[in-house]
Scaffold this motif. Sequence first.
Motif, mmCIF file in Angstrom:
data_model
loop_
_atom_site.group_PDB
_atom_site.id
_atom_site.type_symbol
_atom_site.label_atom_id
_atom_site.label_comp_id
_atom_site.label_asym_id
_atom_site.label_seq_id
_atom_site.Cartn_x
_atom_site.Cartn_y
_atom_site.Cartn_z
ATOM 1 N N ASP A 117 0.807 -1.215 0.000
ATOM 2 C CA ASP A 117 0.000 0.000 0.000
ATOM 3 C C ASP A 117 0.844 1.270 0.000
ATOM 4 O O ASP A 117 0.307 2.380 -0.001
ATOM 5 C CB ASP A 117 -0.943 0.008 1.204
ATOM 6 N N GLY A 118 2.173 1.138 0.016
ATOM 7 C CA GLY A 118 3.051 2.299 0.034
ATOM 8 C C GLY A 118 3.129 2.996 1.367
ATOM 9 O O GLY A 118 3.726 4.063 1.483
ATOM 10 N N LYS A 119 2.550 2.395 2.426
ATOM 11 C CA LYS A 119 2.537 3.004 3.755
ATOM 12 C C LYS A 119 3.063 2.055 4.830
ATOM 13 O O LYS A 119 2.780 2.230 6.006
ATOM 14 C CB LYS A 119 1.117 3.441 4.104
ATOM 15 N N GLY A 120 3.797 1.024 4.415
ATOM 16 C CA GLY A 120 4.390 0.114 5.382
ATOM 17 C C GLY A 120 3.891 -1.305 5.287
ATOM 18 O O GLY A 120 4.531 -2.210 5.821
ATOM 19 N N LYS A 121 2.778 -1.548 4.615
ATOM 20 C CA LYS A 121 2.245 -2.895 4.484
ATOM 21 C C LYS A 121 2.621 -3.456 3.118
ATOM 22 O O LYS A 121 2.420 -2.816 2.092
ATOM 23 C CB LYS A 121 0.726 -2.896 4.648
ATOM 24 N N VAL A 122 3.163 -4.666 3.120
ATOM 25 C CA VAL A 122 3.622 -5.283 1.875
ATOM 26 C C VAL A 122 3.538 -6.792 2.018
ATOM 27 O O VAL A 122 3.632 -7.333 3.126
ATOM 28 C CB VAL A 122 5.069 -4.840 1.541
ATOM 29 N N GLY A 123 3.343 -7.470 0.893
ATOM 30 C CA GLY A 123 3.284 -8.930 0.881
ATOM 31 C C GLY A 123 3.677 -9.453 -0.484
ATOM 32 O O GLY A 123 3.685 -8.717 -1.478
ATOM 33 N N TYR A 124 3.994 -10.737 -0.542
ATOM 34 C CA TYR A 124 4.368 -11.366 -1.810
ATOM 35 C C TYR A 124 3.590 -12.667 -1.954
ATOM 36 O O TYR A 124 3.120 -13.247 -0.971
ATOM 37 C CB TYR A 124 5.877 -11.636 -1.879
ATOM 38 N N GLY A 125 3.443 -13.103 -3.202
ATOM 39 C CA GLY A 125 2.713 -14.329 -3.465
ATOM 40 C C GLY A 125 3.203 -15.009 -4.723
ATOM 41 O O GLY A 125 3.719 -14.363 -5.637
ATOM 42 N N LEU A 126 3.022 -16.333 -4.760
ATOM 43 C CA LEU A 126 3.378 -17.153 -5.915
ATOM 44 C C LEU A 126 2.113 -17.795 -6.457
ATOM 45 O O LEU A 126 1.284 -18.304 -5.691
ATOM 46 C CB LEU A 126 4.388 -18.242 -5.535
#
Length: 241
Positions: A117-126
């Motif tokens: 979200d550009g505000k500290g929350k991030v995730g990755y997925g396959l």
Amino acid sequence: MKEIKKIDEKELAVKTAAQAEQILEQEKEATAPLEEIVAEVPAVGQPAAGVPGGPGGGGPGGRGGRRRGGERKPFTKKPTGLTDSGLIEKVVSINRVSKTTKGGTRLAFSALVVVGDGKGKVGYGLGKAGEVATGIKKALAAAKKQMIFIPRRGTTITHEIIGQCGSAIVLLKPASEGTGVIASGAVRAVCDGAGISNILTKCHRSNNPINVVKATFDGLSRLKAVRKPEESNASPSITKP
């Protein structure tokens, strides 16, 4: 001999001129349909033909075709990677994978995606599917389910840390304002998704995108938050029995 040469030169000239006329006619035939199509398509930001105000229409501004150098709508560009949902979605890598079965070889595509979200929350997925678009959709759904919060200090990280996954090692160091994101493609996607705009990074040993992304998340997830000055200066209260 001289007369024969003159006749030959005249015949060659006639042949060349005839060939030139044929080429011109072919070019006119090839370009004629394209000109008709362009004439039928209305210009950008203008109504279609027959509509008041359009080309050939009875309203004001009607003209018989598109003019070069006319007024155009201003081009508005969206922020890089920002989607309609308000999240930054970046495709890190797409690989073609195969599985050998008794009936033959089955081909599929695996996609690695980073969402933030550009505000500290991030995730990755396959995600893996028979088509690239379906694989990306699966990866996006998996990334949105496992988003984590990363502590920051302004536009950089709180302290230096090393992340590791398998043989991939990623060094993350905070940087001053104006440094930018000094990182490779996989680490840059994670930093952009988390809203980190000033950081120094270095990948050691393996450069596999999947392991590099996992190592980056390993380091960022172990960052410690900065305490506020009020909390650090406050002394613990002592109560006497």
